[in-house]
Design an enzyme around this catalytic site. Structure first.
Site, PDB file in Angstrom:
ATOM      1  N   CYS A   1      37.523  51.321  36.506  1.00 47.21           N
ATOM      2  CA  CYS A   1      38.526  50.251  36.601  1.00 47.21           C
ATOM      3  C   CYS A   1      37.981  49.204  37.571  1.00 47.21           C
ATOM      4  O   CYS A   1      37.783  49.486  38.750  1.00 47.21           O
ATOM      5  CB  CYS A   1      39.868  50.786  37.091  1.00 47.21           C
ATOM      6  SG  CYS A   1      41.041  49.452  37.463  1.00 47.21           S
TER       7      CYS A   1
ATOM      8  N   ASP B   1      41.731  34.288  41.830  1.00 44.51           N
ATOM      9  CA  ASP B   1      41.388  34.670  40.455  1.00 44.51           C
ATOM     10  C   ASP B   1      40.030  34.051  40.098  1.00 44.51           C
ATOM     11  O   ASP B   1      39.757  32.898  40.440  1.00 44.51           O
ATOM     12  CB  ASP B   1      42.481  34.167  39.498  1.00 44.51           C
ATOM     13  CG  ASP B   1      42.371  34.773  38.118  1.00 44.51           C
ATOM     14  OD1 ASP B   1      43.279  35.522  37.721  1.00 44.51           O
ATOM     15  OD2 ASP B   1      41.374  34.486  37.419  1.00 44.51           O
TER      16      ASP B   1
ATOM     17  N   HIS C   1      45.734  52.705  42.049  1.00 42.44           N
ATOM     18  CA  HIS C   1      45.720  52.334  40.630  1.00 42.44           C
ATOM     19  C   HIS C   1      47.059  52.636  39.964  1.00 42.44           C
ATOM     20  O   HIS C   1      47.521  53.775  39.949  1.00 42.44           O
ATOM     21  CB  HIS C   1      44.616  53.068  39.864  1.00 42.44           C
ATOM     22  CG  HIS C   1      44.580  52.667  38.415  1.00 42.44           C
ATOM     23  ND1 HIS C   1      43.773  51.665  37.944  1.00 42.44           N
ATOM     24  CD2 HIS C   1      45.319  53.089  37.354  1.00 42.44           C
ATOM     25  CE1 HIS C   1      44.003  51.493  36.654  1.00 42.44           C
ATOM     26  NE2 HIS C   1      44.942  52.355  36.270  1.00 42.44           N
TER      27      HIS C   1
ATOM     28  N   GLY D   1      49.876  39.692  27.281  1.00 43.71           N
ATOM     29  CA  GLY D   1      48.752  38.964  27.879  1.00 43.71           C
ATOM     30  C   GLY D   1      47.989  39.734  28.932  1.00 43.71           C
ATOM     31  O   GLY D   1      47.110  39.178  29.585  1.00 43.71           O
TER      32      GLY D   1
ATOM     33  N   HIS E   1      48.631  43.936  38.844  1.00 45.56           N
ATOM     34  CA  HIS E   1      48.386  42.745  39.667  1.00 45.56           C
ATOM     35  C   HIS E   1      49.445  41.698  39.383  1.00 45.56           C
ATOM     36  O   HIS E   1      49.982  41.614  38.277  1.00 45.56           O
ATOM     37  CB  HIS E   1      46.985  42.180  39.407  1.00 45.56           C
ATOM     38  CG  HIS E   1      46.713  41.882  37.973  1.00 45.56           C
ATOM     39  ND1 HIS E   1      46.340  42.856  37.068  1.00 45.56           N
ATOM     40  CD2 HIS E   1      46.770  40.731  37.274  1.00 45.56           C
ATOM     41  CE1 HIS E   1      46.175  42.311  35.874  1.00 45.56           C
ATOM     42  NE2 HIS E   1      46.446  41.017  35.970  1.00 45.56           N
TER      43      HIS E   1
ATOM     44  N   HIS F   1      50.294  37.612  39.471  1.00 45.89           N
ATOM     45  CA  HIS F   1      49.693  36.278  39.494  1.00 45.89           C
ATOM     46  C   HIS F   1      50.570  35.327  40.290  1.00 45.89           C
ATOM     47  O   HIS F   1      51.796  35.301  40.097  1.00 45.89           O
ATOM     48  CB  HIS F   1      49.616  35.685  38.072  1.00 45.89           C
ATOM     49  CG  HIS F   1      48.684  36.381  37.144  1.00 45.89           C
ATOM     50  ND1 HIS F   1      47.393  35.961  36.953  1.00 45.89           N
ATOM     51  CD2 HIS F   1      48.846  37.460  36.328  1.00 45.89           C
ATOM     52  CE1 HIS F   1      46.800  36.751  36.057  1.00 45.89           C
ATOM     53  NE2 HIS F   1      47.669  37.661  35.664  1.00 45.89           N
TER      54      HIS F   1
HETATM   55  P1  5GP Z   1      45.940  39.641  33.135  1.00 49.98           P
HETATM   56  O1  5GP Z   1      45.532  38.887  31.896  1.00 49.98           O
HETATM   57  O2  5GP Z   1      45.571  41.102  33.034  1.00 49.98           O
HETATM   58  O3  5GP Z   1      47.356  39.427  33.559  1.00 49.98           O
HETATM   59  O4  5GP Z   1      45.093  38.993  34.307  1.00 49.98           O
HETATM   60  C1  5GP Z   1      43.783  39.313  34.580  1.00 49.98           C
HETATM   61  C2  5GP Z   1      43.256  38.233  35.508  1.00 49.98           C
HETATM   62  O5  5GP Z   1      42.183  38.760  36.244  1.00 49.98           O
HETATM   63  C3  5GP Z   1      42.752  36.997  34.794  1.00 49.98           C
HETATM   64  O6  5GP Z   1      43.429  35.847  35.281  1.00 49.98           O
HETATM   65  C4  5GP Z   1      41.255  36.975  35.130  1.00 49.98           C
HETATM   66  O7  5GP Z   1      40.758  35.674  35.325  1.00 49.98           O
HETATM   67  C5  5GP Z   1      41.195  37.798  36.395  1.00 49.98           C
HETATM   68  N1  5GP Z   1      39.952  38.540  36.598  1.00 49.98           N
HETATM   69  C6  5GP Z   1      39.320  39.304  35.677  1.00 49.98           C
HETATM   70  N2  5GP Z   1      38.211  39.860  36.233  1.00 49.98           N
HETATM   71  C7  5GP Z   1      38.176  39.439  37.518  1.00 49.98           C
HETATM   72  C8  5GP Z   1      37.261  39.666  38.596  1.00 49.98           C
HETATM   73  O8  5GP Z   1      36.251  40.384  38.465  1.00 49.98           O
HETATM   74  N3  5GP Z   1      37.535  39.070  39.777  1.00 49.98           N
HETATM   75  C9  5GP Z   1      38.638  38.273  39.938  1.00 49.98           C
HETATM   76  N4  5GP Z   1      38.811  37.717  41.147  1.00 49.98           N
HETATM   77  N5  5GP Z   1      39.513  38.028  38.953  1.00 49.98           N
HETATM   78  C10 5GP Z   1      39.282  38.607  37.749  1.00 49.98           C
HETATM   79 ZN    ZN Z   2      42.434  50.473  38.899  1.00 50.68          ZN
END
Ligand code: 5GP
Ligand code: ZN
Length: 138
Positions: A6, A32, A48, A94, A101, A103
């Site tokens: 993960c 992000d 996790h 999404g 996490h 946003h």
């Molecule tokens: P989700 O789509 O799962 O709600 O959001 C995932 C977010 O994680 C996306 O906005 C993506 O840009 C961010 N993200 C994915 N991989 C990484 C990473 O390795 N580092 C950081 N800082 N953000 C990440």
């Molecule tokens: Zn995890």
């Protein structure tokens, strides 16, 4: 518990470097990597959890307290016009990283972010049925 393979477990626990603006025992707050707008921040749990359904009430409470602190700091630094606080659960919603996490997306007049929807409708029967069935589970 850390989950093997993960990426957010690795980031949250410092194995992979990140643009961290705050961390404590429970959370890491970082930029992000693909920001929706300037200053897009993520709050990750250090434990996790796949999603909202798995997170415990105490951690969820701490998370929102922290979110309000971070949001105020972001507003001050970024001088944004608004902010969306968003948390995706499931692919259809999404979610792309299956480690909990939150946003914090600063909004600026004229930006291209889309988090609104056309307004739907609900019948009296549906309302009654939903209230009844949801109440029972809480
Ligand atoms: P989700 O789509 O799962 O709600 O959001 C995932 C977010 O994680 C996306 O906005 C993506 O840009 C961010 N993200 C994915 N991989 C990484 C990473 O390795 N580092 C950081 N800082 N953000 C990440
Ligand atoms: Zn995890």
């Amino acid at each position: 518990m850390k989950k093997e393979d993960c990426i957010f477990c690795k980031i949250a626990n410092g194995e992979i470097p990140s643009a961290t603006i705050f961390e404590d025992r429970d959370f890491r707050v970082m930029l992000d990597i693909g920001p929706a707008t300037r200053g897009h921040v993520l709050i990750l749990t250090k434990e996790h959890y796949d999603n909202i359904y798995e997170i415990d009430a105490e951690t969820a409470g701490k998370l929102f307290s922290l979110a309000s602190v971070i949001a105020r700091a972001m507003k001050k630094v970024l001088n944004c016009d608004g902010m969306n606080i968003l948390q995706n659960n499931g692919t259809v919603a999404g979610q792309t990283v299956f480690h909990f996490h939150l946003h914090l997306i600063p909004r600026y007049e004229g930006d291209q972010v889309q988090v609104t929807w056309p307004q739907g409708s609900i019948t009296e029967e549906e309302k009654e049925e939903l209230v009844k069935s949801m109440k029972k589970e809480i």
